[in-house]
Design an enzyme around this catalytic site. Sequence first.
Site, PDB file in Angstrom:
ATOM      1  CB  CYS A 141      24.851   4.468 -54.113  1.00  0.00           C
ATOM      2  SG  CYS A 141      24.882   6.139 -53.406  1.00  0.00           S
ATOM      3  NE  ARG A 176      12.320  -9.905 -48.546  1.00  0.00           N
ATOM      4  CZ  ARG A 176      11.846 -11.006 -47.975  1.00  0.00           C
ATOM      5  NH1 ARG A 176      11.576 -11.022 -46.684  1.00  0.00           N
ATOM      6  NH2 ARG A 176      11.680 -12.102 -48.686  1.00  0.00           N
ATOM      7  CB  SER A 177      19.946  -5.333 -46.778  1.00  0.00           C
ATOM      8  OG  SER A 177      20.255  -4.772 -48.039  1.00  0.00           O
ATOM      9  CG  ASP A 199      15.517 -12.130 -45.611  1.00  0.00           C
ATOM     10  OD1 ASP A 199      16.582 -11.518 -45.785  1.00  0.00           O
ATOM     11  OD2 ASP A 199      15.058 -12.391 -44.480  1.00  0.00           O
ATOM     12  CB  ILE A 200      17.852 -16.038 -44.224  1.00  0.00           C
ATOM     13  CG1 ILE A 200      18.348 -17.395 -43.742  1.00  0.00           C
ATOM     14  CG2 ILE A 200      17.361 -15.164 -43.075  1.00  0.00           C
ATOM     15  CD1 ILE A 200      19.597 -17.315 -42.890  1.00  0.00           C
TER      16      ILE A 200
END
Length: 311
Positions: A141, A176-177, A199-200
């Site tokens: 979504c 970047r989940s 990302d971290i």
Amino acid sequence: MGNCKEFDPTGISNYYSNKVRDVISGLKKKPAIVAFFANPDEGKIRIAESIKRACLKTGISFELSQVSKYDLEEEVLKANEDEAITGIIINYPVFGNRQDEYLKNVILPEKDVEGLCHRTRYNIFHNIRTTSNGHKPILPCTPLAIMKTLKHLGAYDKRLEKGNRLYGKAIVVINRSERVGRPLAALLANDGACVHSVDISDIQAMSRGPGLKFPKFKLISARMSFEECLNNADIIISGVPSKSYKIHQKLIKEGAICINFSSDENFDASIKLRASVFVKSLGELERVMLMRNSLRSAIQQSNFPPLTHSK
């Protein structure tokens, strides 16, 4: 501040909400969602109640079901078999570990209206735009909401072929989940953009190569620093869950489009001095995309009954 336009996606939300309502009004079998809560959280239940009200207004049935996390898998399997239910949602975290990944794949892909299962992600990463039965795959979504926003803002070049319309665009996705950032970066790269996924731990570059010679994106280690990525980006999309995280105007390219999808505002107010468009929040658009997915899922199931998992 500068010539920056702060864009509110409410108009896009209203357009798709009305479109979903109009189509559903002509269906004999209406979409029906069941949302499972195994770890009741008052805040998340309030959000779910709000989604339920929005769904009911468009003609989508929405049931909130509170179950034990130890019974959840069995209840999802029952919902898979129930032809009256066309969409299934699980409120995460359930166990808060790798079991949650397993649960995402217990839901039949045909009923996964949030687009979180393995098949959906495989289709995204491999640039599969049509399933074996001729349907368009469901997309997650939030990435879908961001893509609809970019299309409305004219980021997609309609002069190019569909599937290539972000060619020439440099995009940074900060997040970047597995739920949002990684699938979003893959979708944008497969549409032709050169994407830097931040990302971290590192930065990854994603593109279909010179002249879009590859059918799907290739992943390589980035050659630019974070600051260089931002300075080069036509579009910056950020979803960092931190109140202290801010991107300042000195880091962004003149005329960049900046989109924030975090509940915390990731962009400093100064970016309006250089950005052309700033989207502070997606607002209702994410839940409207859930309703759109629910409609599409219901229509596909009416034409092709969903396969059931083997016992």
